[in-house]
Design a protein around this motif. Structure first.
Motif: not given
Length: 259
Positions: A147-155, A157-162, A166-175
């Motif tokens: 609940g404390a994660i900014d999923v849009f901004a952090t996700g 950012s990771i999805r668009n890492e070099d 070129p296809k990107g990746i899905n990003v999951n935050f899990v507890s």
């Protein structure tokens, strides 16, 4: 062109489904995006064709909401299984072809749908995160409080890492909350957080076992609902006999005039 469609959702992951067994529908990328648009179209995380297959009960063809054909969608697979059963295209047990190969699905007596996923053959363990492919590529990051994660901004950012281009990746935050995993997911192609992601839930459940081996049954709570993943691990970096189970509900039927 007027198209008849059916709306389904699985744990809040929603889809437009089209019966295309006669092969009469061929939407452009822009038309798929138009239909999936939540302000000017039907609104959905993705769109699927149910098509004829010579080797199975049917074929699943999946498009993200950006209009591009994409990799496997676990909740989409469960929803199209329920759709096929509704159409009479399959019984309560079925086989269907998807972009990542053949899948089996079962409509359970309680209305849930159990979907067999492809084996996972490689898991990268990197300390605070793992990377694996469960039909779609996933980055799983462990956090104290989803609940404390900014999923849009952090996700995003990771999805668009070099390294993921070129296809990107899905990003999951899990507890962890007791024996249950709590997950939030940023999905490429949707380019936003979705209420659930079946392949992401599957990825999180598998890596939650760490390097342990054996048979596992993992409940997972997504924003949009509860899912369960069972699997076996004979080695630390692979998983077999993977089944994703959860609800898949018909929402409504309609038609839309697509320019």
């Amino acid at each position: 062109m007027e198209i008849t469609f059916y709306k389904y959702q699985g744990a809040g992951n929603d889809f437009v489904l089209i019966d295309n067994r006669e092969g009469n529908v061929s939407l452009s990328t822009a038309q798929v995006a138009q239909i999936c648009d939540r302000h000017f179209g039907v609104g959905a995380d993705g769109l699927m064709y149910l098509q004829h297959s010579q080797d199975a009960d049917f074929e699943m063809v999946y498009f993200n909401s950006d209009g591009n054909e994409s990799t496997m969608c676990g909740n989409g697979g469960r929803c199209i299984a329920a759709f096929a059963h509704r159409l009479g295209a399959a019984g309560t047990s079925m086989r269907f072809m998807a972009i990542d190969g053949m899948h089996e699905a079962t409509i359970n007596t309680d209305g849930t749908v159990a979907l067999q996923m492809q084996d996972v053959t490689d898991i990268t363990f990197a300390g605070t995160y793992e990377i694996l492919d469960t039909g779609s590529p996933h980055y799983v990051q462990w956090v104290t409080d989803t609940g404390a994660i900014d999923v849009f901004a952090t996700g995003r950012s990771i999805r668009n890492e070099d390294r993921f281009q070129p296809k990107g990746i899905n990003v999951n935050f899990v507890s962890r909350k007791g024996d249950t995993l709590v997950i939030r997911t940023y999905e490429r192609g949707v380019e936003d957080e979705t209420l659930a992601c079946g392949t992401g839930v599957t990825a999180a459940a598998i890596v939650s076992a760490g390097r342990n081996t054996g048979r596992f049954d993992i409940p997972v709570k997504a924003v949009g609902g509860d899912l369960r993943v069972t699997f076996e691990k004979q080695e630390a970096t692979n998983a077999t006999h993977i089944v994703l189970t959860g609800g898949a509900q018909f929402v409504f039927k309609g038609s839309i005039d697509v320019a």
